[in-house]
Write a protein that holds these residues in place. Structure first.
Motif, PDB file in Angstrom:
ATOM      1  N   PRO A  15      -4.178  -1.144  -4.991  1.00 45.77           N
ATOM      2  CA  PRO A  15      -3.822   0.287  -4.499  1.00 45.77           C
ATOM      3  C   PRO A  15      -4.665   0.467  -3.076  1.00 45.77           C
ATOM      4  N   LEU A  16      -4.517   0.101  -2.177  1.00 48.72           N
ATOM      5  CA  LEU A  16      -5.134   0.225  -0.625  1.00 48.72           C
ATOM      6  C   LEU A  16      -4.207   0.988   0.222  1.00 48.72           C
ATOM      7  N   ASP A  17      -4.479   1.684   1.242  1.00 48.23           N
ATOM      8  CA  ASP A  17      -3.741   2.252   2.135  1.00 48.23           C
ATOM      9  C   ASP A  17      -2.913   1.161   2.893  1.00 48.23           C
ATOM     10  N   PRO A  18      -1.586   1.330   3.243  1.00 43.46           N
ATOM     11  CA  PRO A  18      -0.908   0.223   3.895  1.00 43.46           C
ATOM     12  C   PRO A  18      -1.511  -0.146   5.103  1.00 43.46           C
ATOM     13  N   TYR A  50       5.586  -5.092   7.933  1.00 42.66           N
ATOM     14  CA  TYR A  50       4.944  -4.567   6.788  1.00 42.66           C
ATOM     15  C   TYR A  50       4.680  -3.050   6.750  1.00 42.66           C
ATOM     16  N   LEU A  51       4.403  -2.435   8.060  1.00 40.12           N
ATOM     17  CA  LEU A  51       4.300  -0.910   8.295  1.00 40.12           C
ATOM     18  C   LEU A  51       5.788  -0.189   7.892  1.00 40.12           C
ATOM     19  N   THR A  52       6.852  -0.837   8.580  1.00 36.50           N
ATOM     20  CA  THR A  52       8.096  -0.333   8.518  1.00 36.50           C
ATOM     21  C   THR A  52       8.536  -0.554   6.951  1.00 36.50           C
ATOM     22  N   GLN A  53       8.125  -1.494   6.284  1.00 35.08           N
ATOM     23  CA  GLN A  53       8.712  -1.586   4.764  1.00 35.08           C
ATOM     24  C   GLN A  53       8.040  -0.693   3.982  1.00 35.08           C
ATOM     25  N   LYS A  54       6.576  -0.670   4.157  1.00 37.99           N
ATOM     26  CA  LYS A  54       5.975   0.447   3.386  1.00 37.99           C
ATOM     27  C   LYS A  54       6.168   1.814   3.824  1.00 37.99           C
ATOM     28  N   GLY A  55       6.805   2.274   4.756  1.00 37.32           N
ATOM     29  CA  GLY A  55       7.287   3.453   5.089  1.00 37.32           C
ATOM     30  C   GLY A  55       6.472   4.219   6.022  1.00 37.32           C
ATOM     31  N   VAL A  56       5.437   3.544   6.657  1.00 37.86           N
ATOM     32  CA  VAL A  56       4.618   4.016   7.542  1.00 37.86           C
ATOM     33  C   VAL A  56       5.038   4.516   8.684  1.00 37.86           C
ATOM     34  N   LEU A  57       6.198   3.385   9.061  1.00 39.91           N
ATOM     35  CA  LEU A  57       6.998   3.761  10.427  1.00 39.91           C
ATOM     36  C   LEU A  57       8.489   3.972   9.839  1.00 39.91           C
ATOM     37  N   ASP A  58       9.187   4.745  10.417  1.00 40.57           N
ATOM     38  CA  ASP A  58      10.530   4.709  10.148  1.00 40.57           C
ATOM     39  C   ASP A  58      11.489   3.582  11.088  1.00 40.57           C
ATOM     40  N   TYR A  59      10.799   3.409  12.006  1.00 42.71           N
ATOM     41  CA  TYR A  59      11.403   2.135  12.623  1.00 42.71           C
ATOM     42  C   TYR A  59      10.489   1.122  13.279  1.00 42.71           C
ATOM     43  N   PRO A  60      10.874  -0.245  13.532  1.00 43.90           N
ATOM     44  CA  PRO A  60       9.743  -1.080  14.085  1.00 43.90           C
ATOM     45  C   PRO A  60       9.556  -1.042  15.544  1.00 43.90           C
TER      46      PRO A  60
END
Length: 197
Positions: A15-18, A50-60
């Motif tokens: 459990p870490l920040d993305p 990875y950031l897109t997959q984790k929902g940190v970004l809506d679009y790459p």
């Protein structure tokens, strides 16, 4: 490789920040990647995916390559710092700085594109003679180059109308017509300038 996959995908066990997982995963990928060439490009694509997959970004849209390439020495120092001394702190700070700088550049670029789009819509509306100006505006801001078929293929305009409108935008200094292999391409000068910075 399985350890990397488990680490990235099992948020209950790890459990870490993305953002931190992205930075750690990037290092781990670079450490196990078996090829001498292509590591950097693939690793940078990994970050955005990875950031897109984790929902940190809506679009790459957060392309960290520019910052990493411009600060290549710090990048390699961070990687070797982990390998040689177990110095995760400098690496994590470097990757977080990469995200911060890239996010600010991307934010500014998006605002520049929106401002350019608004200004060009205003010019098109003041210029008159364009039916459904928002359609042509969206077409010329979808990508830097537009062709007549981009407007006719979607059923926006008839071919002669599309060509007339694109040529008129050239006359207004908004587009530049370029002939490539006998085909006309229309370059959105302002969008191209913004994306090239």
């Amino acid at each position: 490789m399985q350890n990397l996959i488990d680490f990235l995908n099992d948020d209950l066990q790890f459990p870490l920040d993305p953002l931190l997982k992205m930075a750690i995963g990037h290092f781990q990928f670079e450490a196990i990647h078996p090829f001498r060439d292509g590591n950097g490009r693939t690793g940078r694509i990994f970050n955005i995916h990875y950031l897109t997959q984790k929902g940190v970004l809506d679009y790459p849209i957060l392309f960290m390559s520019r910052y990493i390439v411009e600060s290549k020495e710090d990048y390699y120092a961070g990687l070797s710092g982990i390998t040689q001394r177990g110095n995760w702190k400098d690496w994590l700070l470097y990757m977080l700085k990469t995200v911060e700088v890239t996010a600010n550049l991307t934010y500014d670029k998006i605002n520049d594109i929106i401002a350019a789009k608004d200004a060009i819509l205003d010019a098109i509306e003041k210029g008159g003679g364009f039916s459904r100006p928002e359609l042509i505006l969206n077409a010329i801001f979808t990508q830097p180059f537009t062709r007549v078929k981009h407007l006719t293929g979607r059923g926006f305009y008839a071919e002669n109308t599309a060509r007339k409108y694109l040529d008129r935008l050239c006359d207004m200094g908004i587009l530049e017509k370029r002939m490539i292999s006998g085909n006309a391409y229309y370059l959105n000068l302002e969008l191209y300038r913004i994306l090239s910075e």
